[in-house]
Design a protein around this motif. Sequence first.
Motif, PDB file in Angstrom:
ATOM      1  N   LEU A 645      -1.307   4.165   9.035  1.00  0.00           N
ATOM      2  CA  LEU A 645      -0.283   3.414   7.363  1.00  0.00           C
ATOM      3  C   LEU A 645      -1.405   2.679   6.580  1.00  0.00           C
ATOM      4  O   LEU A 645      -1.053   2.813   5.738  1.00  0.00           O
ATOM      5  CB  LEU A 645       0.564   3.292   8.291  1.00  0.00           C
ATOM      6  N   LYS A 646      -2.266   1.669   7.660  1.00  0.00           N
ATOM      7  CA  LYS A 646      -2.506   1.002   6.845  1.00  0.00           C
ATOM      8  C   LYS A 646      -3.552   1.760   4.922  1.00  0.00           C
ATOM      9  O   LYS A 646      -4.027   1.455   4.749  1.00  0.00           O
ATOM     10  CB  LYS A 646      -3.703   0.109   7.344  1.00  0.00           C
ATOM     11  N   VAL A 647      -3.988   2.932   6.267  1.00  0.00           N
ATOM     12  CA  VAL A 647      -5.074   3.400   4.887  1.00  0.00           C
ATOM     13  C   VAL A 647      -4.171   4.381   4.433  1.00  0.00           C
ATOM     14  O   VAL A 647      -4.515   4.482   3.030  1.00  0.00           O
ATOM     15  CB  VAL A 647      -5.493   4.877   5.722  1.00  0.00           C
ATOM     16  N   ALA A 648      -2.788   4.902   3.966  1.00  0.00           N
ATOM     17  CA  ALA A 648      -2.077   5.312   3.596  1.00  0.00           C
ATOM     18  C   ALA A 648      -1.727   4.887   2.188  1.00  0.00           C
ATOM     19  O   ALA A 648      -2.048   4.218   0.939  1.00  0.00           O
ATOM     20  CB  ALA A 648      -0.756   5.819   4.171  1.00  0.00           C
ATOM     21  N   GLY A 758     -15.048  12.168   3.945  1.00  0.00           N
ATOM     22  CA  GLY A 758     -15.249  10.724   4.398  1.00  0.00           C
ATOM     23  C   GLY A 758     -13.620  10.361   4.612  1.00  0.00           C
ATOM     24  O   GLY A 758     -14.295   9.503   6.385  1.00  0.00           O
ATOM     25  N   LEU A 759     -12.683  10.376   4.631  1.00  0.00           N
ATOM     26  CA  LEU A 759     -11.451   9.646   5.339  1.00  0.00           C
ATOM     27  C   LEU A 759     -11.424  10.076   6.338  1.00  0.00           C
ATOM     28  O   LEU A 759     -11.164  10.045   7.350  1.00  0.00           O
ATOM     29  CB  LEU A 759     -10.508  10.647   4.260  1.00  0.00           C
ATOM     30  N   SER A 760     -11.593  12.249   7.047  1.00  0.00           N
ATOM     31  CA  SER A 760     -11.628  12.492   8.060  1.00  0.00           C
ATOM     32  C   SER A 760     -12.554  12.007   8.639  1.00  0.00           C
ATOM     33  O   SER A 760     -12.025  11.229  10.341  1.00  0.00           O
ATOM     34  CB  SER A 760     -11.861  13.799   8.456  1.00  0.00           C
ATOM     35  N   GLY A 812     -14.067   0.263  -9.292  1.00  0.00           N
ATOM     36  CA  GLY A 812     -12.434   0.833  -8.109  1.00  0.00           C
ATOM     37  C   GLY A 812     -13.165   1.239  -7.618  1.00  0.00           C
ATOM     38  O   GLY A 812     -11.760   0.718  -5.884  1.00  0.00           O
ATOM     39  N   TYR A 813     -13.258   1.958  -7.653  1.00  0.00           N
ATOM     40  CA  TYR A 813     -13.496   3.265  -6.218  1.00  0.00           C
ATOM     41  C   TYR A 813     -13.851   2.951  -5.242  1.00  0.00           C
ATOM     42  O   TYR A 813     -13.697   3.073  -4.042  1.00  0.00           O
ATOM     43  CB  TYR A 813     -14.636   4.682  -6.486  1.00  0.00           C
ATOM     44  N   PHE A 814     -15.516   1.730  -5.590  1.00  0.00           N
ATOM     45  CA  PHE A 814     -16.270   1.574  -4.683  1.00  0.00           C
ATOM     46  C   PHE A 814     -14.863   0.203  -3.470  1.00  0.00           C
ATOM     47  O   PHE A 814     -15.197  -0.085  -2.431  1.00  0.00           O
ATOM     48  CB  PHE A 814     -17.028   0.984  -4.993  1.00  0.00           C
ATOM     49  N   LYS A 819     -11.916  -1.210   1.240  1.00  0.00           N
ATOM     50  CA  LYS A 819     -10.505  -1.575   1.608  1.00  0.00           C
ATOM     51  C   LYS A 819      -9.812  -0.877   2.296  1.00  0.00           C
ATOM     52  O   LYS A 819      -9.938  -1.032   4.136  1.00  0.00           O
ATOM     53  CB  LYS A 819      -9.200  -1.777   1.169  1.00  0.00           C
ATOM     54  N   LEU A 820     -11.165   0.434   2.630  1.00  0.00           N
ATOM     55  CA  LEU A 820     -10.325   1.664   3.935  1.00  0.00           C
ATOM     56  C   LEU A 820     -11.237   0.977   5.328  1.00  0.00           C
ATOM     57  O   LEU A 820     -10.723   1.600   6.728  1.00  0.00           O
ATOM     58  CB  LEU A 820     -11.045   2.872   3.467  1.00  0.00           C
ATOM     59  N   PHE A 821     -12.545   0.799   5.590  1.00  0.00           N
ATOM     60  CA  PHE A 821     -13.559   0.213   6.344  1.00  0.00           C
ATOM     61  C   PHE A 821     -12.874  -0.692   6.633  1.00  0.00           C
ATOM     62  O   PHE A 821     -13.117  -1.664   7.452  1.00  0.00           O
ATOM     63  CB  PHE A 821     -15.110   0.014   5.348  1.00  0.00           C
TER      64      PHE A 821
END
Length: 1310
Positions: A645-648, A758-760, A812-814, A819-821
């Motif tokens: 949920l946080k990733v989404a 990467g996300l998976s 901004g991509y980085f 944030k994902l990590f």
Amino acid sequence: MDHNLLDNQVRYAFKNAPIVGPITIHETDTNIVILVATVTSVHRFLFIHPTRMPELSTEENSALGKNKPSIFYQTINQPQMSFRSFNLFDSAKDPPVPRSATSLFVQSSLNPAPETESAVIDPQRYCNGDSFFAFSYENGCFEVFKISKDDRLTMNEVNPLVRFLSGATPSKLRRAGAASTEAIVGLSFFNPKADDGPKSLYLVTLSMNGGIKLWMGSYFQGAVGWKLIQSQSINESSDDGVLNDSSIVLKKFNSTLDELPFFVVYLPGDGFRIYNVIKETSRRSSQVSSAPGSSQFILQEAPRIEFKIFKKEEDDLITAQDWSSLRFTAMNILDREMALSTSTTDFELADDDYIELCNRNWMQFYSACVEYHIPTVNPLGLFYENNTKMLCIVKKSRISFLRPTDSLETLYYFPCCVPVSENIDGGDDRMVKLEMMLKFFGVLEVIESNMDEYHREKIVRNLRNSHLQLETVCEKIVNYLTIADARSLHLECRHFISLITERLKDFGGLGDNVFRHVLSLLLARKMDGGFADNGGVAAEEDMETGEDGPVTEHFMGSRLGSHLSYKIMKQLLNHRYMISRNTAILQSLCVRCFSQNNEQEKINLLPSMFDVRDTVFATTTYFALLELTEKDFKGCPPIMKEKGLKVANSLKLLTGDHLNENFIDIQWPMKMLEGFCMSNLGGLSIRIRVSRSQGLGILAYAEAALRDILPTDPTTKDRPLEEFLITTCQYSTLLKYAQYMTTYFPYAKGTLRKFYFGLSHLGLLNFDIALNNFQSITFGDACDDVYFYMKYLEFPGIKNPPVELLKNLYAGYFLKTIKLFEIYDQTPAIQNIAEIGLKNAIDNDSVTQLCLLAFKSSIKLDDLKSAFKYMQKIPSPEGTNEVESRREKMASLRMLLARIVETGDVETLRTLKMDDMFNKMSTVGEKVEDILLEQAYVSDPLQKDGMYQLLCFYHLSRDSFHKAASVIYHRVIQLGNRGRGLDGLNAQHESLLDVVSFLSLMEDKEHRYVLRKTGVTSQLPERTNFRDNAEIPHLLQRHLSLEVLNYDDIMKELKLVAALLKVAKFLPPNPVKPTEFESRVQPTIDVLTQNRFYDDALNLAKVWEKPVNSIILGFTSSCAFIQCGIAPQTGDPFDYIKHIDVSEFPIGKPDVLKLSFRALRNYLLQHEKPVESGLYQIVADKLLSCGLPLPQWLIEDYKRRNCSQLLRCYMKYGIWQEATSLAMSMIDAVLGRCPNEEFDPSIQVISKYSPVEPVLPFTDINLLVNELKVRGRAEPNLLDMYTALKGKVGLFCDRVAECTAERQEIYCVQ
């Protein structure tokens, strides 16, 4: 199919009355009517219509979630349901058993409505209609029962043989005759809308001999009279003319429209027959016999259509484990049966007999299974749903659905339904293309029929491993098909080339663009005049029911709806994959066999390079989609769901499906596509696509769903399936989907593949692989994928954007990746990504954010040197005052120093390069000092390794002893203000020792000082710059006064604190406040004296310049106690002097009295001021007051200090003899009879040459003489002393007179 219904199952039991015929359900404006017929009774159930049900409470409504209550919800609460039952044979001893039955509810024309739609409805009150039940019997007759709206039961019996029988009662008619071929095996009511005349009720019956009859009855006259109006036979091909297992079902219709029903007759082994009810407009065929009378409706058989594709694909309801258990149970039962069969025999069975017995038992078991299975698959009811365009067949054990075919399925399986004109020479392009594609699909059907399963699997293996070799595999299959095998059992295989050649010749000149048009259908591309209905329009016009219903908010949103959608999508994908695969084989066949002699063979069907490319693309696309349909929807633990949920949310995706906690639990297990269709995201996206398409129904829904899961759909810019997989944590499926993106979808970009990889792996906790995939996306990759930078880089949509803007978005991509990590707390990965991002960021804001992220990561990893490096890279703000530094930079420096303090890594602080400029005005070292000092002010001064110690070490490492001393002295002040207890006092003592040590290390003694703020004033505000240069008010300019403390002052405070530590048991051991040093000295001295710390008390009094009288008096008292033999509480006289340093005294036999008097003498010698004798007086007074003689050393020292005072002491306490002796000695010294060095300087020898008269305490001596004279009267011994002293005084007076006369004579002075 749009909602999951709550409490949608209820069980009603009819004891000793089996149900006959189907259970019929009818709908009115206010009620749902269920009619049930048993062998001896009829029953009517009335439920409230779902739209009229009372509203649920807030608690119940919140508990349902996405579900809706069914009509059975809380049926036990009245008036939710009304039930009426009638027994048909109350008095009959042997009631007949009906063969079949049916029922119908006919609503009256006047149907009262409730007062308000929200009012609770009484089902019985608003039931305005009649219920009809029909029973058929073995002899061919049937009975019709009617339950009126006022609950009265009436009956009417019909028998075809009634005209031949006279005087027979209805009960006799039911029992007359045995079973005949006229027995009715199926019957069904219908009630169409009549144009004029009385309203009639119709009944269709199906006899065992294949006769289908239409009966009409009018029911407004009370009793219903039935008459036969049509009869015909459908049993043209049945053997012996008997249809035992046949059945008839009615297609329901909407009575508000001018729509007539149709009947479907099921013939085992012969499929379905459809009979439409039509209005009679002409004379009926001679083959149809009818009874006289007028009727406006007749039955007409519809054209027969062969159903090929719609064989139901069985669900895997039993797993492999269940099958194994079931097989084991069946074998045990049969073994038990055979054991029982052989238990009565005394001899052992032969092998042949045992095999025969096994076969017989297994045959019985199989026959029982078949006997049980056959009735469960007979159709019992038929329902056509307008919105989905599907036909639902209700059976005893299951429900089957028939759907319309799409354009490709119609062309392939039902070419007879394609409206192609017989004459296409008129130039109709659409008809020409349809004829061309029909021939093309005929060729594909030939290829499909000649392929075996091995070659189909070979193509599948190739697609899974290396789809680039698809053309090579197709060539191998073509080689197999074209080999003339004489041993082949199929003539088609031996004559495949000739057969294909003939079919390809039929194209004539139409084969030029056949591949392009077929591929346009496969790839859903728009064609000019082609046969393309991507919306899924139904192919059979007799299924149409007028206007289509709208796509509702929850269209196909239930569990059943999503499962049907999944099955239909799988069927469509299988068919399109088969067409694409066989097209690729056909292209290889044309290239191999007809590329050289196509002019001789008159075959013009050679594929172009683009056709081959598109065919491979279509084959791989549909294969990949088929693979995706088989993926299961997997549940995830709560911790993974929370992180997902946080990733989404970080990616700004729709997370509504996470809010439904029952989404996975209740619907488990399911396929991935089922979950997608049920989700809020998938359902909304599919409905939007359906609303934009030209067609409606389930095919339009399935087509829209297929577009949703296709990553290269050219008609949309969103990817709902990808968002669904991310928000529901389906990372394994997302990984496979990302692999398919570039492997099977050639037009998909590789950027999303890397991102989803990467996300998976991030969701699967493979952090190193995830980091590598995220880092592999370069600036060029990000700019190349439009969807990627529009969706995940949040591109604003500007035409021809500048490169700087794209680079900022790439930076901004980085930030997004970091944030994902951060969600998974992967600090090393965050630091690596931030390092790469700093190399690509160009604006200050991005650089600042990346530096802060890298800095915080380094702090968490305790890499303090790297953290200091990232802190230095934080840029200063542009367009601001140069004196000011960026807040982030200052905050980072504070965090770094706090971490250094927390870890105690002072070595790192010492090695940091502090000489660089922090901003335009100060260096890093200066900022570090300010921050550490501020932190020290607010820190706990009691900490042993706190901010004060760290700052002190920092200054000492740079040889700044004065700053180190100032810092530690500030700790002394803070300890006095905030410290408590013995720990605070100890810390204050240690700090003062450190201050003294640091000051002593300074070479320049003039700088051995510290500053202390004294006084109390209001705190000053922060310094601000006034634009108008206004003066700061005078009150705001006040500062705290400063007090300079030199080395000696620090020593004084150190002595006091050390003394307080010694008396900590006797005084509250609190640190000394900066303003209380002076006031706490005297109480400390007093306590030291009371507890016999005479050395410390005297030293403290000396450094603080306090009087020592009380101390000397106290010690004198101790000496008196020793001399008097008064022991302390401990009983050891040495306790009086245990705190006195006697190490300098001569070593000898320890005598406490001598030691104490030696110590007392030392105290007097050290602390008595010159030319003063106050301390001696105190000692003498104390000893004499205790009745103790003065020690000789005291008398001698006292005489040399102030003999007159000693004389007075003797006189004060009545020591007359010592006083007389002292006075006489003083007179003798003045007269020169003894040396005067034993006395104070005032005692001098009288000389005629001295101009000054000797100072003799004559007054005291005179008083002594008088006292001796007076006291001598009572004490004779005093008279002798009186006489002797008086004589001495006379001599003194005479000598004074002589010297005076001589002086006058010498100096001529009168």
